[in-house]
Motif scaffolding. Sequence first.
Motif, short mmCIF file in Angstrom:
data_model
loop_
_atom_site.label_atom_id
_atom_site.label_comp_id
_atom_site.label_asym_id
_atom_site.label_seq_id
_atom_site.Cartn_x
_atom_site.Cartn_y
_atom_site.Cartn_z
N PRO A 1 63.25 61.47 -48.84
CA PRO A 1 62.50 60.21 -48.72
C PRO A 1 63.43 59.00 -48.78
O PRO A 1 64.48 59.03 -49.38
CB PRO A 1 61.57 60.25 -49.93
N VAL A 2 63.01 57.95 -48.11
CA VAL A 2 63.80 56.73 -48.05
C VAL A 2 63.38 55.75 -49.13
O VAL A 2 64.19 55.13 -49.78
CB VAL A 2 63.66 56.08 -46.65
N GLY A 3 62.10 55.62 -49.34
CA GLY A 3 61.63 54.82 -50.47
C GLY A 3 61.81 53.33 -50.31
O GLY A 3 62.22 52.64 -51.23
N LEU A 4 61.50 52.79 -49.11
CA LEU A 4 61.65 51.35 -48.95
C LEU A 4 60.42 50.60 -49.42
O LEU A 4 60.40 49.40 -49.48
CB LEU A 4 61.88 51.02 -47.48
N ASN A 5 59.33 51.32 -49.68
CA ASN A 5 58.08 50.64 -50.02
C ASN A 5 57.75 50.94 -51.46
O ASN A 5 57.49 52.08 -51.81
CB ASN A 5 56.96 51.16 -49.11
N GLY B 1 56.03 55.55 -48.31
CA GLY B 1 57.24 54.93 -48.83
C GLY B 1 58.42 54.93 -47.88
O GLY B 1 59.53 54.64 -48.27
N GLN B 2 58.19 55.27 -46.62
CA GLN B 2 59.33 55.32 -45.71
C GLN B 2 59.63 53.96 -45.14
O GLN B 2 60.78 53.55 -45.04
CB GLN B 2 59.03 56.28 -44.56
N LEU B 3 58.58 53.23 -44.72
CA LEU B 3 58.83 51.98 -44.02
C LEU B 3 58.53 50.79 -44.90
O LEU B 3 57.54 50.79 -45.60
CB LEU B 3 57.96 51.90 -42.77
N PRO C 1 57.28 47.11 -45.98
CA PRO C 1 56.23 46.21 -45.50
C PRO C 1 56.84 44.89 -45.08
O PRO C 1 58.03 44.65 -45.27
CB PRO C 1 55.36 46.03 -46.73
N LYS D 1 66.92 50.14 -53.62
CA LYS D 1 66.40 50.51 -52.29
C LYS D 1 67.54 50.88 -51.37
O LYS D 1 67.44 51.83 -50.58
CB LYS D 1 65.62 49.34 -51.70
N GLY E 1 68.78 54.31 -52.24
CA GLY E 1 67.84 55.31 -51.77
C GLY E 1 67.98 55.56 -50.29
O GLY E 1 68.01 56.70 -49.81
N HIS F 1 69.36 59.08 -48.09
CA HIS F 1 68.68 59.72 -46.95
C HIS F 1 69.55 59.68 -45.71
O HIS F 1 69.65 60.64 -44.95
CB HIS F 1 67.35 59.02 -46.71
#
Lengths: 385, 198, 373
Positions: free
Chosen positions: A381-385, B52-54, B56, C173, C176, C180
């Motif tokens: 997972p990237v976890g940008l949100n 949780g990938q993109l 906002p 962030k 993280g 990935h």
Amino acid sequence: MNLLTDTLGMTELWANVVIMLIVCTIVFAVFALMSGITSWAERRIAGRMQSRYGCNRVGPFGILQFVADAVKLILKEDLIPDGADRFLYKITPYLCLMGVLATLVVLPLGSRAMIVADLNVGVLYFISITSIVVIGILMAGWSSNNKWSLLGGMRSAAQIVSYEIPVAMALLTPILIAGSLSMGDLLDSQGWLPWEWAAFQTPFSALAFFVFFIGSLAEGNRTPFDLPEAESELVSGFNTEYSGFRFAVFFMAEYGNVFLIGLSTTALFLGGPNLPGFLQGNPFLSVAVMMLKTFFVMFVVIWLRWTLPRFRIDQLMDLSWKYLLPCALIAFFGQSVFMLVAHEIPAITPITAIVVFIVFLLTMVKFFGRIRTNYKEQSIPVGLN
Amino acid sequence: MNAYFNNIKNGIQTVFEGMSISLASFFVHPVTIQYPEDDISSAENLKKTYKGQLGPMPENYRGILDVDLSICTACQLCVKACPIDCIVIDAVKCDKSKVQGTKAEKPAVKTRTCTRFDIHMGKCMFCGLCTLACPTGAIAHTKVFEMNKFQLQDLVLPFVSEDEKEKAIKRDSELKAEAAAAKAAKAAKEAEKTEEEK
Amino acid sequence: MTSELKTEHITINMGPQHPSTHGVIRFVIKTDGEIIHECDPDVGYLHRGIEKIAESVTWQGFVPFTDRVDYVASMNANWAYCLAVEKMLGTEVPERAEYIRVIAGELNRISSHLVAIGAADMDMGAITPFVQFLREREYINDLLEMICGARLTYNYYSIGGVNYDIPEGYSKKVTGFLDHFEVAVEQMHRLVTYNQIFINRFANVGAVSPEMAMDYNFVGPNLRGSGVKYDVRRNKPYSIYDKLDFEIPIGTASVGTLGDCYDRYFVRVEEIRESVKILRQCLQQIPAGEIQGKVKNAIKPPVGHKYVRTETPRGDTGYFIYSDGKTSPSRLKIRTGSFTGMSIIPELARNIFIADLVAIIGSLDIVAPELDR
């Protein structure tokens, strides 16, 4: 048949003609529908392999997209470029379509009874009639009055002509196994179990299967052999100047060719519509099994397109003459030696088939292991949100 | 000879590896945001769909400009900062007042008010230099990015309405009259004083 | 009696509108069907007169225009200009601002190299890797959008520092994302960079020897692909690059000849890995402090001229500024890496296939807006 001769009082000749027309219309309808569905499938599969949705606006899951495309292409302006050879320009798309359609006559859509014309030289007819497409592509390149189209046409002609030879040689192996050129006999010589398919009979027939598959890809101008229509170099090659309905015919011919690759590979190598003994004779099941295997081969063709980069023209020629042709010759020679040996020791045939199939299964298991590892890597997972 | 077989082996190996990667990608959830249906400014909505990938739309997104005239002091720093000259301001005098903007800690003194504040959104390049130059934070970016209009003239956004403009001009002329009257009264007083001294 | 068949070369126009040239560039090619005999590039279709515009805007106001000089790597283009003006003024940039500048610059370097690699792949016919690289680039766009509010033309650097501070939780962030990204991009390389078909297309094509590269004034990954170990961040360090620990990848003829397309392509692949290392170091070492140095509102540098070079993803970008003591530059010249990369194409494009020409243009990483400003 009897209906027509007795009730309507036609002569036998005319009754034959009427029946042939009806059957050909049905086959053409199936072909057109499958070509449309192949283009839809290609766009959806391409989308999913690139982490995006494919077309999903027109109809549920975008299935009516090819209908929308066809309507749009028919409504476009009919344009003939200045200086183009008008007669050749107009008949070329139909020539290409004819080359593809005419092969459908000998291929089974279901069981043996569903071949439109079960010629006793069916396979020979199949190989030779696909060559009409070469003439069509050359004419398309020449009559467009466009240097890029000309280059595309010449490249494509060279490519298709040089790949016909390994394909024809690779086809000799199932012919040896079946002992005849007729498509119906080829279907009967294979069983329904995977190790009774022609692809897994001996290592040599497995080699012939791969050579035939790769050669068919090249015949159909699919990546990695799509240099004639390379978008980044030739702006769509020989069909640059075609728009509107003429382009729709080329489009239909190309995607129909994918369907044809599926059908022919299934019929010749993957056991076709053969069912276990207790289910034999059921027409719906045989059509279903045939179509299922065909869709799987079509999926592999589309999958290869979106994975591999394309070959350069001299590398393409190298592949055909230096790699595929020797492999096809080795396959043919090895298969004939094997059949001589098997004549003495009949027990060797099923053992070799099962060994080849087990090797294939182990490769598949390793392959699925790689898929699982790669999926796990992509899902971090990237976890940008 | 060795190179020939090496070529075949490498070719087959890399093709199979590539095919396994493509097929693995086939099963990954797509990352497309279906724009009109999905609400991209809502972080909660994106978290549900895309796990949780993109990211906002952030709060400091540089969308269309908006001016809060109640805290604008008509200092014209934004006009000077804009590299493309897409802001036009006309200012007149007004009553002195203190305005507390969003940026500065101390309230600013407002002596002038705008009768015309036009921003040509067609020319604007959304660089944000005007928002950086503004001392009170009157001109700021919003998160709106859908700003299509049918005519090019409609892209010039006027922020001062007609009656505000009339009120300001009226008040300005009143102030000028008062200033002139005060000046006249002062001059008269000076004249009286000099006469008295004589 | 022998009669020779009279043949002619056809002149093809790989025109301004073409799916493979990266932008609007025109090539006039003389070929005999497949082998090119002469190739003549024709540039200038995207000239916007940015250097002339600089003479009518203020020093601060020119920064958004530098975004548009190279919109794929606009943070680094901003940085080059701001560094030049700061050197003229003699301003000191606070340390926190330097670290933020390096973070933004390296993120943009990764994003620009992803576009370069992806476009080269797409020209070869592998469309899936291009889209996957763009998916990774979307995450970087989101990260950069969090700090400055825009996705492509950032206008983030200002003369003396940066415009906005990084938000809370940004470091977490970015780490993280990097966790990935490192794994996912390796997978993409297994799909295309190590693929035998791709290697056959790129190896031994368009080989540029180190001497030729220096003669033709190559910079950046093109120069390093030919084996010359020169990087402005190491040889003439600016900002805090002398405190960071990273390698300079050069081409090593791993498959094919030294300086061929594959070497240049692979240098970019390795640079992405190095940028990830730099980013991790920066995120750990970033100090607290101010983000803007002491700069007057109306900047008026002293009379004089200066030429400053920085390492942008496309090479060594140099800004030559000439100031008359006024509020606008008197002359500003931008020297970009794409322009010099273009100059070698007539030399390399002899006796090669048209498909090879496409490979060469893809590996030189030419973007049209940087080519004709």
